[in-house]
Write a protein that holds these residues in place. Structure first.
Motif, PDB file in Angstrom:
ATOM      1  N   PRO A   1       0.812  -1.212   0.000  1.00 46.45           N
ATOM      2  CA  PRO A   1       0.000   0.000   0.000  1.00 46.45           C
ATOM      3  C   PRO A   1       0.848   1.266   0.000  1.00 46.45           C
ATOM      4  O   PRO A   1       2.027   1.234   0.343  1.00 46.45           O
ATOM      5  CB  PRO A   1      -0.777  -0.113   1.311  1.00 46.45           C
ATOM      6  N   SER A   2       0.204   2.378  -0.338  1.00 50.73           N
ATOM      7  CA  SER A   2       0.842   3.686  -0.224  1.00 50.73           C
ATOM      8  C   SER A   2       1.068   4.002   1.252  1.00 50.73           C
ATOM      9  O   SER A   2       0.514   3.347   2.140  1.00 50.73           O
ATOM     10  CB  SER A   2      -0.069   4.750  -0.833  1.00 50.73           C
ATOM     11  N   GLN A   3       1.849   5.044   1.492  1.00 56.02           N
ATOM     12  CA  GLN A   3       2.135   5.447   2.878  1.00 56.02           C
ATOM     13  C   GLN A   3       0.844   5.769   3.635  1.00 56.02           C
ATOM     14  O   GLN A   3       0.691   5.410   4.797  1.00 56.02           O
ATOM     15  CB  GLN A   3       3.052   6.669   2.867  1.00 56.02           C
ATOM     16  N   GLN A   4      -0.089   6.384   2.926  1.00 51.79           N
ATOM     17  CA  GLN A   4      -1.374   6.709   3.545  1.00 51.79           C
ATOM     18  C   GLN A   4      -2.121   5.426   3.924  1.00 51.79           C
ATOM     19  O   GLN A   4      -2.730   5.344   4.987  1.00 51.79           O
ATOM     20  CB  GLN A   4      -2.188   7.500   2.528  1.00 51.79           C
ATOM     21  N   GLY A   5      -2.059   4.430   3.057  1.00 56.21           N
ATOM     22  CA  GLY A   5      -2.704   3.146   3.337  1.00 56.21           C
ATOM     23  C   GLY A   5      -2.045   2.442   4.510  1.00 56.21           C
ATOM     24  O   GLY A   5      -2.708   1.795   5.332  1.00 56.21           O
TER      25      GLY A   5
ATOM     26  N   PHE B   1      -7.025 -12.784   5.360  1.00 58.65           N
ATOM     27  CA  PHE B   1      -6.058 -12.117   4.499  1.00 58.65           C
ATOM     28  C   PHE B   1      -6.735 -11.806   3.176  1.00 58.65           C
ATOM     29  O   PHE B   1      -7.449 -12.648   2.627  1.00 58.65           O
ATOM     30  CB  PHE B   1      -4.836 -13.015   4.282  1.00 58.65           C
ATOM     31  N   VAL B   2      -6.506 -10.596   2.714  1.00 59.36           N
ATOM     32  CA  VAL B   2      -7.137 -10.152   1.490  1.00 59.36           C
ATOM     33  C   VAL B   2      -6.047  -9.568   0.598  1.00 59.36           C
ATOM     34  O   VAL B   2      -5.123  -8.914   1.086  1.00 59.36           O
ATOM     35  CB  VAL B   2      -8.199  -9.060   1.796  1.00 59.36           C
ATOM     36  N   MET B   3      -6.184  -9.853  -0.696  1.00 53.24           N
ATOM     37  CA  MET B   3      -5.236  -9.316  -1.671  1.00 53.24           C
ATOM     38  C   MET B   3      -6.043  -8.347  -2.520  1.00 53.24           C
ATOM     39  O   MET B   3      -7.148  -8.704  -2.960  1.00 53.24           O
ATOM     40  CB  MET B   3      -4.767 -10.522  -2.488  1.00 53.24           C
ATOM     41  N   THR B   4      -5.569  -7.128  -2.684  1.00 45.08           N
ATOM     42  CA  THR B   4      -6.342  -6.171  -3.490  1.00 45.08           C
ATOM     43  C   THR B   4      -5.443  -5.371  -4.427  1.00 45.08           C
ATOM     44  O   THR B   4      -4.325  -5.001  -4.069  1.00 45.08           O
ATOM     45  CB  THR B   4      -7.166  -5.202  -2.609  1.00 45.08           C
TER      46      THR B   4
ATOM     47  N   SER C   1     -13.017   4.930  -1.470  1.00 42.94           N
ATOM     48  CA  SER C   1     -13.790   6.176  -1.355  1.00 42.94           C
ATOM     49  C   SER C   1     -12.969   7.287  -0.695  1.00 42.94           C
ATOM     50  O   SER C   1     -13.237   8.463  -0.900  1.00 42.94           O
ATOM     51  CB  SER C   1     -15.087   5.933  -0.583  1.00 42.94           C
ATOM     52  N   GLU C   2     -11.966   6.914   0.085  1.00 40.27           N
ATOM     53  CA  GLU C   2     -11.121   7.943   0.710  1.00 40.27           C
ATOM     54  C   GLU C   2      -9.875   8.226  -0.122  1.00 40.27           C
ATOM     55  O   GLU C   2      -8.942   8.890   0.344  1.00 40.27           O
ATOM     56  CB  GLU C   2     -10.727   7.507   2.132  1.00 40.27           C
ATOM     57  N   ASP C   3      -9.860   7.680  -1.350  1.00 39.65           N
ATOM     58  CA  ASP C   3      -8.713   7.878  -2.261  1.00 39.65           C
ATOM     59  C   ASP C   3      -7.388   7.451  -1.646  1.00 39.65           C
ATOM     60  O   ASP C   3      -6.363   8.099  -1.839  1.00 39.65           O
ATOM     61  CB  ASP C   3      -8.606   9.349  -2.714  1.00 39.65           C
ATOM     62  N   ILE C   4      -7.439   6.372  -0.891  1.00 41.97           N
ATOM     63  CA  ILE C   4      -6.209   5.826  -0.322  1.00 41.97           C
ATOM     64  C   ILE C   4      -5.717   4.733  -1.269  1.00 41.97           C
ATOM     65  O   ILE C   4      -6.417   3.738  -1.478  1.00 41.97           O
ATOM     66  CB  ILE C   4      -6.461   5.258   1.092  1.00 41.97           C
ATOM     67  N   VAL C   5      -4.557   4.950  -1.865  1.00 42.13           N
ATOM     68  CA  VAL C   5      -4.036   3.980  -2.838  1.00 42.13           C
ATOM     69  C   VAL C   5      -3.567   2.741  -2.081  1.00 42.13           C
ATOM     70  O   VAL C   5      -2.719   2.830  -1.184  1.00 42.13           O
ATOM     71  CB  VAL C   5      -2.878   4.591  -3.654  1.00 42.13           C
TER      72      VAL C   5
ATOM     73  N   ALA D   1      -4.565  -3.345 -12.621  1.00 42.35           N
ATOM     74  CA  ALA D   1      -5.797  -3.477 -11.825  1.00 42.35           C
ATOM     75  C   ALA D   1      -6.740  -4.501 -12.451  1.00 42.35           C
ATOM     76  O   ALA D   1      -7.926  -4.250 -12.651  1.00 42.35           O
ATOM     77  CB  ALA D   1      -6.480  -2.123 -11.636  1.00 42.35           C
ATOM     78  N   GLU D   2      -6.155  -5.661 -12.772  1.00 46.95           N
ATOM     79  CA  GLU D   2      -6.957  -6.721 -13.392  1.00 46.95           C
ATOM     80  C   GLU D   2      -7.017  -7.977 -12.524  1.00 46.95           C
ATOM     81  O   GLU D   2      -7.121  -9.095 -13.041  1.00 46.95           O
ATOM     82  CB  GLU D   2      -6.370  -7.063 -14.773  1.00 46.95           C
ATOM     83  N   LEU D   3      -6.947  -7.781 -11.227  1.00 47.89           N
ATOM     84  CA  LEU D   3      -7.001  -8.935 -10.328  1.00 47.89           C
ATOM     85  C   LEU D   3      -8.322  -9.697 -10.485  1.00 47.89           C
ATOM     86  O   LEU D   3      -8.376 -10.901 -10.291  1.00 47.89           O
ATOM     87  CB  LEU D   3      -6.815  -8.463  -8.875  1.00 47.89           C
ATOM     88  N   ASP D   4      -9.382  -8.969 -10.850  1.00 49.56           N
ATOM     89  CA  ASP D   4     -10.691  -9.631 -11.018  1.00 49.56           C
ATOM     90  C   ASP D   4     -10.658 -10.708 -12.102  1.00 49.56           C
ATOM     91  O   ASP D   4     -11.493 -11.601 -12.114  1.00 49.56           O
ATOM     92  CB  ASP D   4     -11.797  -8.602 -11.309  1.00 49.56           C
TER      93      ASP D   4
END
Ligand code: AMP
Ligand code: GLY
Length: 422
Positions: free
Chosen positions: A95-99, A201-204, A264-268, A319-322
């Motif tokens: 994740p980003s630093q914010q995440g 555990f979740v992978m996103t 929704s909070e724009d957290i990468v 962003a093609e994990l789906d």
């Protein structure tokens, strides 16, 4: 694809082993790695928090993907650093630093959960100037009291205290006495949840997500969950009581709002979310978020993923994990951690580990080892994790223990009761 994994524990060895099996892989590196990772990858002597040096090295070695194992580089902003123009083509998994603040600040994590209606223990947080209010809040609660240092404290920042006066004293030590350094400049006090713990555990890739196998770890050094906290003494996957009904609640009430909340909070956030849960009367509550995989949970979760992990991680780039199909081995996996005598307090390093080649039908993940003149020697408190499969966790555990009987090093210790509470 050329891949660099950052870290040096059992978790990183497990990542290295899974990724090494991928037909998409060209070269695999681990920085700094350990004796185990050197059997499936090339170890590189780099500091995982020296971003400038890492950047120069990955460019020179034409690395396409960097997988970040531990939280420290994430909290320091390695994702954001890799958004520089010359590094943008590199798929950084984390994740980003914010995440990463989801792990770096307990208060932020609690506020995030409240904003998104995610079930968690009731709480209030206090600074040094609010010591009196904090003490009054303790008076309002029923014991035991749960006091958490807001910042990272190496897994030691949570105190669970039965006595009111002792809780107040500890609060003062944390806020005013600097008990956990800057990490306890702020303290979260929360309601005690009486239940049974497990982790999901979740992978996103930031858009879609995949739920990975559940796991339960055993944190205390002593049998029967007694004694000091450790990084983790063993783990089991799947968690036997995590049935479909519970997992549906977890997905609807916790996983979906977490991923949607980040977006929704724009957290990468492109990486792993490790959600520590307390199950109280069959209802799940979040105890904590970690922004990385767990160790030793990874040593049972990743071996159960039978599809191509590198392909799944590669899908993050677009962003093609789906579009990926994550396949899970239905068998149970267990891991038992062998630690150095004395751990989690002072312990020795450099003891030779013998008869690793006698292990049959288990995987030995190296947690704290190094090579010394061709010999594998201990190089940490947690030394090796022995992972096995079985039709249920008991069968798997039996294999882990049989194989541990073969292995030895001076003052080796392990818990013989992993899974005792299930
Ligand atoms: P944490 O570092 O947040 O995972 O907390 C460490 C451990 O403290 C957890 O694994 C739980 O066993 C325990 N713990 C944390 N919060 C609570 C709570 N609200 N109620 C009961 N136990 C808790
Ligand atoms: N095993 C717990 C952790 O990795 O934080």
């Amino acid at each position: 694809m050329n891949v660099l994994i950052l870290g040096s524990g059992g978790r990183e060895h497990a990542f290295a082993l899974s990724i090494s099996k991928s037909p998409l892989l060209k070269k695999l590196f681990v920085a700094p790695g350990n004796a185990g990772t050197s059997s499936v990858a090339t170890n590189v002597d780099l500091s995982i928090t020296d971003f400038e040096a890492l950047a120069a090295w990955v460019l020179e070695h034409e690395i396409n993907m960097v997988v970040v194992g531990p939280e420290a580089p994430l909290v320091l902003g390695i994702y954001d650093f890799f958004q520089r123009e010359e590094l943008q083509h590199i798929n950084l998994i984390g994740p980003s630093q914010q995440g990463a603040v989801l792990e770096g600040s307990k208060e932020f994590a609690k506020e995030f959960m409240n904003r998104h209606g995610i079930p968690t223990a009731a709480y209030k947080s206090f600074t040094k100037d609010e010591l009196k209010e904090g003490m009054a809040f303790i008076e309002e609660l029923n014991p035991p009291y749960v006091l958490k240092a807001d910042g990272l404290a190496g897994g030691k920042g949570v105190l669970i205290i039965n006595e009111t006066e002792e809780a107040k004293e500890s609060l003062e030590e944390m806020l005013v006495g600097g008990k956990f350094g800057a990490a306890s400049n702020k303290v979260v006090i929360e309601e005690f949840l009486d239940g049974i713990e497990m982790s999901v555990f979740v992978m996103t890739d930031g858009r879609s997500y995949k739920v990975l196998p559940t796991a339960k770890d055993y944190k205390r050094i002593g049998e029967g969950d007694t004694g000091l906290n450790t990084g983790g003494m063993g783990a089991i996957s799947p968690v036997p009581f995590a049935d479909e009904v519970l997992m549906q609640k977890v997905e609807q009430r916790i996983i979906q709002p977490t991923i949607a909340g980040l977006e929704s909070e724009d957290i990468v956030y492109r990486g792993f979310v490790f959600i520590g849960l307390m199950i109280v009367d069959k209802e799940p509550y979040v105890i904590e978020y970690n922004v990385r995989m767990g160790d030793p949970e990874t040593e049972v979760v990743l071996p159960r993923i039978s599809s191509d992990l590198l392909s799944h991680l590669n899908a993050f780039a677009k962003a093609e994990l789906d579009k990926e199909e994550v396949k899970i081995d239905p068998r149970s996996a267990t891991t038992v951690m062998c630690v150095a005598g004395g751990y989690p307090e002072a312990y020795d390093k450099g003891m030779e580990i013998t008869d690793l080649d006698k292990v049959e039908d288990s995987i030995v993940f190296h947690a704290g080892t190094t090579l010394n003149g061709g010999k594998v020697v201990t190089n940490g408190g947690r030394v090796i994790a022995v992972t096995s499969f079985g039709k249920d966790f008991k069968e798997a555990l039996k294999k882990s223990y049989q194989n541990i009987d073969q292995i030895d090093f001076d003052r080796m210790y392990y818990r013989r009761d992993i899974g005792f509470d299930l």
